[in-house]
Design a protein around this motif. Structure first.
Motif, short mmCIF file in Angstrom:
data_model
loop_
_atom_site.label_atom_id
_atom_site.label_comp_id
_atom_site.label_asym_id
_atom_site.label_seq_id
_atom_site.Cartn_x
_atom_site.Cartn_y
_atom_site.Cartn_z
N VAL B 238 0.83 -1.19 0.00
CA VAL B 238 0.00 0.00 0.00
C VAL B 238 0.87 1.25 0.00
CG1 VAL B 238 -1.61 1.34 1.40
CG2 VAL B 238 -2.00 -1.08 1.05
N LEU B 239 1.93 1.21 0.83
CA LEU B 239 2.82 2.37 0.89
C LEU B 239 3.53 2.58 -0.44
CD1 LEU B 239 4.42 2.36 4.44
CD2 LEU B 239 2.65 3.82 3.49
N ASP B 240 3.99 1.48 -1.03
CA ASP B 240 4.63 1.56 -2.35
C ASP B 240 3.72 2.25 -3.34
OD1 ASP B 240 6.90 0.44 -1.58
OD2 ASP B 240 6.50 -1.57 -2.38
N LEU B 241 2.48 1.83 -3.28
CA LEU B 241 1.48 2.35 -4.19
C LEU B 241 1.33 3.86 -4.01
CD1 LEU B 241 -0.88 1.55 -6.11
CD2 LEU B 241 -2.30 1.44 -4.09
N LEU B 242 1.24 4.28 -2.76
CA LEU B 242 1.11 5.71 -2.45
C LEU B 242 2.31 6.49 -2.99
CD1 LEU B 242 -0.27 6.31 1.13
CD2 LEU B 242 -1.09 7.25 -1.02
N ARG B 243 3.49 5.92 -2.74
CA ARG B 243 4.71 6.59 -3.19
C ARG B 243 4.69 6.76 -4.70
NH1 ARG B 243 7.70 3.08 0.46
NH2 ARG B 243 7.98 4.25 2.39
N ALA B 244 4.29 5.71 -5.37
CA ALA B 244 4.26 5.75 -6.84
C ALA B 244 3.30 6.83 -7.32
CB ALA B 244 3.85 4.40 -7.38
N ILE B 245 2.16 6.93 -6.65
CA ILE B 245 1.17 7.93 -7.05
C ILE B 245 1.75 9.34 -6.86
CG2 ILE B 245 -1.08 8.93 -6.51
CD1 ILE B 245 -1.99 6.13 -5.67
N ILE B 246 2.37 9.53 -5.71
CA ILE B 246 2.89 10.86 -5.41
C ILE B 246 4.03 11.23 -6.36
CG2 ILE B 246 4.02 12.26 -3.64
CD1 ILE B 246 2.55 10.39 -1.61
N ASN B 248 4.52 10.29 -9.24
CA ASN B 248 4.17 10.23 -10.65
C ASN B 248 4.92 9.13 -11.38
OD1 ASN B 248 2.32 11.37 -12.23
ND2 ASN B 248 3.27 13.40 -12.24
N ASP B 249 5.19 8.07 -10.67
CA ASP B 249 6.01 6.99 -11.20
C ASP B 249 5.14 6.04 -12.02
OD1 ASP B 249 7.64 4.91 -11.70
OD2 ASP B 249 8.48 4.79 -9.68
N PHE B 250 5.08 6.30 -13.30
CA PHE B 250 4.12 5.55 -14.11
C PHE B 250 4.49 4.09 -14.27
CE2 PHE B 250 1.95 9.38 -15.29
CZ PHE B 250 0.66 8.92 -15.37
N GLU B 251 5.77 3.85 -14.28
CA GLU B 251 6.17 2.45 -14.44
C GLU B 251 5.65 1.61 -13.27
OE1 GLU B 251 10.27 1.55 -15.28
OE2 GLU B 251 10.12 3.00 -16.93
N ILE B 339 -11.60 1.03 -12.49
CA ILE B 339 -11.79 1.64 -11.17
C ILE B 339 -10.44 2.07 -10.62
CG2 ILE B 339 -12.61 1.25 -8.82
CD1 ILE B 339 -14.34 -1.00 -9.91
N ILE B 340 -9.49 1.16 -10.70
CA ILE B 340 -8.18 1.42 -10.09
C ILE B 340 -7.48 2.60 -10.76
CG2 ILE B 340 -5.91 0.40 -9.67
CD1 ILE B 340 -8.07 -0.71 -7.87
N LEU B 341 -7.47 2.58 -12.09
CA LEU B 341 -6.80 3.68 -12.81
C LEU B 341 -7.45 5.01 -12.47
CD1 LEU B 341 -5.82 2.46 -16.35
CD2 LEU B 341 -4.36 3.34 -14.54
N ASN B 342 -8.76 4.99 -12.47
CA ASN B 342 -9.51 6.19 -12.13
C ASN B 342 -9.17 6.66 -10.73
OD1 ASN B 342 -11.42 8.20 -12.48
ND2 ASN B 342 -13.04 6.96 -11.53
N LEU B 343 -9.11 5.72 -9.80
CA LEU B 343 -8.79 6.07 -8.42
C LEU B 343 -7.39 6.66 -8.32
CD1 LEU B 343 -9.58 5.92 -5.40
CD2 LEU B 343 -8.48 3.70 -5.34
N PHE B 344 -6.43 6.04 -9.00
CA PHE B 344 -5.06 6.54 -8.96
C PHE B 344 -5.02 7.99 -9.46
CE2 PHE B 344 -2.94 2.12 -9.43
CZ PHE B 344 -3.34 1.84 -8.14
N TYR B 345 -5.71 8.20 -10.54
CA TYR B 345 -5.71 9.53 -11.14
C TYR B 345 -6.27 10.55 -10.14
CZ TYR B 345 -6.94 13.45 -14.07
OH TYR B 345 -7.06 14.71 -14.59
N ARG B 346 -7.38 10.22 -9.53
CA ARG B 346 -8.01 11.15 -8.59
C ARG B 346 -7.15 11.36 -7.34
NH1 ARG B 346 -13.91 11.64 -9.20
NH2 ARG B 346 -14.32 10.95 -11.31
N LEU B 347 -6.54 10.28 -6.87
CA LEU B 347 -5.68 10.42 -5.70
C LEU B 347 -4.52 11.36 -6.02
CD1 LEU B 347 -5.41 6.86 -4.12
CD2 LEU B 347 -6.75 8.81 -3.36
N LYS B 348 -3.95 11.15 -7.19
CA LYS B 348 -2.82 11.99 -7.61
C LYS B 348 -3.23 13.46 -7.61
CE LYS B 348 0.17 12.95 -11.14
NZ LYS B 348 0.87 13.69 -10.10
N HIS B 349 -4.41 13.69 -8.10
CA HIS B 349 -4.94 15.03 -8.18
C HIS B 349 -5.06 15.65 -6.79
CE1 HIS B 349 -7.03 18.16 -10.34
NE2 HIS B 349 -7.96 18.18 -9.38
N ASN B 350 -5.42 14.83 -5.84
CA ASN B 350 -5.63 15.34 -4.49
C ASN B 350 -4.35 15.39 -3.65
OD1 ASN B 350 -8.46 16.00 -4.01
ND2 ASN B 350 -8.80 13.90 -4.69
#
Lengths: 376, 354
Positions: B238-246, B248-251, B339-350
């Protein structure tokens, strides 16, 4: 627990109990048999949660105790042993050691606490009845019991204790048997109970065992939720069927005035032959009663078969055509002991009453059969 | 019993007044102790030693706990025919832990045969004359025929018979069943109670027990299941995921998408639930209420500290709304990748850094 006994005694006791023990059950302890030693008396108990059978035998007790062991293993090893002295001891790890001259066997045991407990008291209301008579009453009624699970109260034999007679009644809605022992005296109380057939079959089997003395008596008592039959060294405890037994007296007609007397065996063999050609679902036969004869006929419309016989009878009333289920008739005839029997009839759609031509002393036997409506 | 003080109180009151309803319906989420309570109540009914409680020492209590009592029936759903050995295995799983019940069937149900058998049993008298208890687990899985066939017995059981129905989805029961029972709601268990139970019964370390208890959302069954799962690994994920979102690590985000393909629906939901818990912690941290009992991810407090200080404002409400919507959508069988892609996008935005 520590005692010595001989193989034959032990095995004989075990045989009385083993029949009731279920072989496959979700409650593993039920596959066990309970052994309880009190001084020189060993009690063996087995149950399937509907019936509980317990028997006592004399052994040489050394130390009191109790345990439960798998009945099948115990039975299997005893069967294979010759008649030798046995010594049984329970060790601290809870294993039952069975020692013979040649060797020993260990059976895993479980404590008594796990085993279903029943409380059997030597209640004061114990009634005594002649062995032969009880077995006769069971035999005469149990065949007529219903197997319809939607009416559970009919799935047993109704035991009715009145002041001066003891009655057994069984019915399935198509036929009814009532047998009473008029020599019976139950002072001061009236009781009734519906006993499941399973228990009755077991009791009549136990009663018939040849080791029992001819004139021995069975004690029985009716508790709040059970009935107990005590034989000399064995007792059978059974659950009873809860609920109100139908008011059967209301269906027994008392204005059947047409009397027919026939020879039982003659009628039975005729019905048997004729019924071969009856419909395989309804087993319907037609009895045409005329002056001093009965014509028994059947017709299988589907396959075109027909059967027809005339037997002689004593009858002098108006002619009647009545349909019956042949199997019910045969069942009833099988349980009549006299050479001749009498039918009391009213008309072709009313119940017929069957009596033996003469009752045994102190006995009152009556059977009732409903006709099948003839559609012509 | 773990927790459920409210239910205990109600039941004790009815027991002490000797006004025991002949039919009870326990409903509430899975794993909160409905069956465990039913067994406990069966013991309290039948045990002769004590008026209110089960003594837990007499033969009756012992046999009920082992489901070997002749007057206690446990009916559970299954599929098709069940062999004696299978039935034994299920009963054993209940005996070992009343909060769990192994269920090898995909769509089990309670058949009319089971109810007929019960009715046949109930037409006979009790075996030991101390009363009898019928427990029907997951009663909403009764087929309509079975449920209708039960009505008569439920309405007028023979004397001294008590029926306890349990259900994790009582709205699926026939209204005619519900109206014949006295209903008792079971709430999710307090996390402290679960943690205490985990340390005592499953001998889990306290810190680990606290985390699992909080994540289990009030279900002891879930907590036990979590013990077998690698929960720490998931939290790292989960933390990895958050880091990636923040970052902007697309890979790495694409790698997450791979994960979506390989993991099951429930696993994804669990990851999102863990993510929710993380933001819950963040909110508490920002509000300055952080301490041992309020923060779930207490062992990751350093990371949480850094996380909270990297953002100017953190609209936790909005973020949790987004995640909860995503979870709901998964339940409704929407295409998960979307759902997931959409969520990632919105989280990134926030999640905008300082």
């Amino acid at each position: 627990m520590d005692f010595t006994t001989s193989k034959n005694d032990f095995y004989k006791g075990l045989q009385k109990v083993i029949g009731v023990i279920p072989s496959k059950t979700t409650i593993p302890i039920l596959e066990n048999i309970l052994l309880e030693l009190n001084e020189n008396t060993l009690q063996l108990t087995g149950t399937d949660l509907e019936i509980c059978v317990s028997t006592e035998l004399k052994v040489n007790g050394v130390q009191n105790g109790s345990c439960t062991v798998p009945a099948k293993s115990l039975n299997d090893i005893l069967r294979e042993l010759p008649d030798v002295p046995l010594k049984l001891t329970l060790d601290e790890e809870g294993k039952l050691h069975l020692k013979t001259e040649k060797g020993f066997y260990k059976l895993m045991s479980q404590p008594k606490e796990e085993f279903p407990s029943i409380v059997v008291e030597e209640s004061e209301g114990d009634m005594e009845i002649d062995n032969n008579f009880l077995s006769r009453m069971i035999d005469k009624t149990v065949f007529a019991v219903s197997h319809d699970e939607l009416r559970p109260t009919l799935m047993g034999v109704y035991f009715q204790l009145n002041e001066n007679e003891f009655r057994c009644v069984a019915t399935d809605g198509h036929r009814l048997v009532r047998i009473a022992n008029t020599a019976f005296r139950a002072s001061e109380f009236q009781k009734s109970v519906i006993v499941p057939t399973k228990a009755l079959n077991l009791i009549s089997k136990n009663l018939e065992s040849p080791s029992e003395k001819e004139d021995s008596k069975v004690k029985f008592s009716i508790g709040e939720n059970h009935v107990i039959f005590r034989m000399t060294d064995t007792y059978v405890y059974s659950k009873v069927i809860e609920g109100q037994y139908p008011k059967y007296e209301n269906v027994i007609p008392n204005n059947n005035d047409k009397k027919l007397v026939v020879n039982k065996d003659e009628l039975a063999s005729s019905v048997k032959r004729v019924s071969i050609f009856s419909n395989i679902i309804t087993h319907q036969i037609k009895c045409s009663v005329e002056e001093n004869s009965v014509r028994i006929s059947s017709e299988d419309i589907e396959y075109g078969g027909e059967g027809n016989e005339v037997i002689s009878a004593k009858y002098n009333d108006e002619p009647l055509d009545i349909g019956y289920n042949a199997n019910y008739i045969l069942d009833m005839l099988k349980h009549m002991d006299t050479e001749e029997i009498q039918f009391l009839l009213k008309d072709s759609v009313s119940a017929a009453i069957i009596y033996p031509i003469a009752q045994r002393p102190n006995e009152d036997l009556m059977m009732l059969i409903m006709p099948i409506r003839l559609n012509d | 019993m773990i927790g459920q003080d409210k239910v205990k109180e109600i039941l004790l009151r009815t027991l002490s007044r000797k006004r025991i309803p002949h039919a009870l319906l326990f409903h509430g989420p899975k794993g909160v102790g409905k069956e465990a309570m039913a067994l406990e109540l069966a013991r309290a009914f039948i045990c002769q030693e004590d008026e209110l409680y089960a003594c837990n020492q007499c033969s009756d209590c012992h046999r009920i706990a082992h489901l070997t009592h002749p007057d206690v029936y446990f009916i559970f759903p299954f599929t098709g025919k069940i062999t004696v050995d299978e039935e034994k295995a299920i009963l054993k799983s209940v005996v070992d832990n009343p909060y769990m019940r192994s269920n090898p069937w995909a769509t089990p149900s309670i058949s009319i045969e089971q109810i007929r058998q019960l009715k046949k049993e109930s037409s006979l008298s009790t075996f030991e004359n101390k009363g009898r208890v019928v427990i029907i687990a997951e009663a909403h899985l009764m087929t309509p025929e079975a449920a209708n066939s039960l009505l008569k017995l439920l309405e007028e059981p023979p004397s001294k018979m008590y029926l306890i129905l349990t259900s994790s989805n009582h709205m699926a029961l026939l209204p005619t069943i519900i109206s014949r029972c006295q209903c008792l709601r079971f709430d999710p268990i307090e996390w402290r109670d679960i943690a205490a139970a985990l340390t005592q019964r499953a001998s889990v370390e306290e810190s680990q027990a606290n985390i699992i208890a909080k994540i289990s959302s009030g279900s002891y069954r879930r907590a036990i299941e979590l013990l077998d799962e690698d929960i720490d690994n998931k939290r790292t994920k989960v933390l990895d995921l958050l880091r990636a979102i923040i970052k902007n690590d697309f890979e790495r985000l694409l790698a997450m998408e791979e994960l979506v393909k390989s993991e099951e629906k429930n696993e994804i939901k669990e990851l999102l639930n863990l993510l929710l818990l993380w933001f819950r912690d963040a909110l508490i941290y920002i509000e300055g209420e952080a301490n041992n009992s309020t923060i779930i991810n207490i062992d990751q407090i350093d990371i949480l500290d850094k996380f909270c200080h990297s953002f100017e404002t953190l609209d936790v409400k909005r973020i949790t709304d987004e995640i909860e919507t995503a979870i709901q959508l998964i339940d409704r069988n929407v295409y998960i990748n979307l759902i997931i892609l959409n969520l990632f996008y919105r989280l990134k935005h926030n999640l905008r850094r300082k």
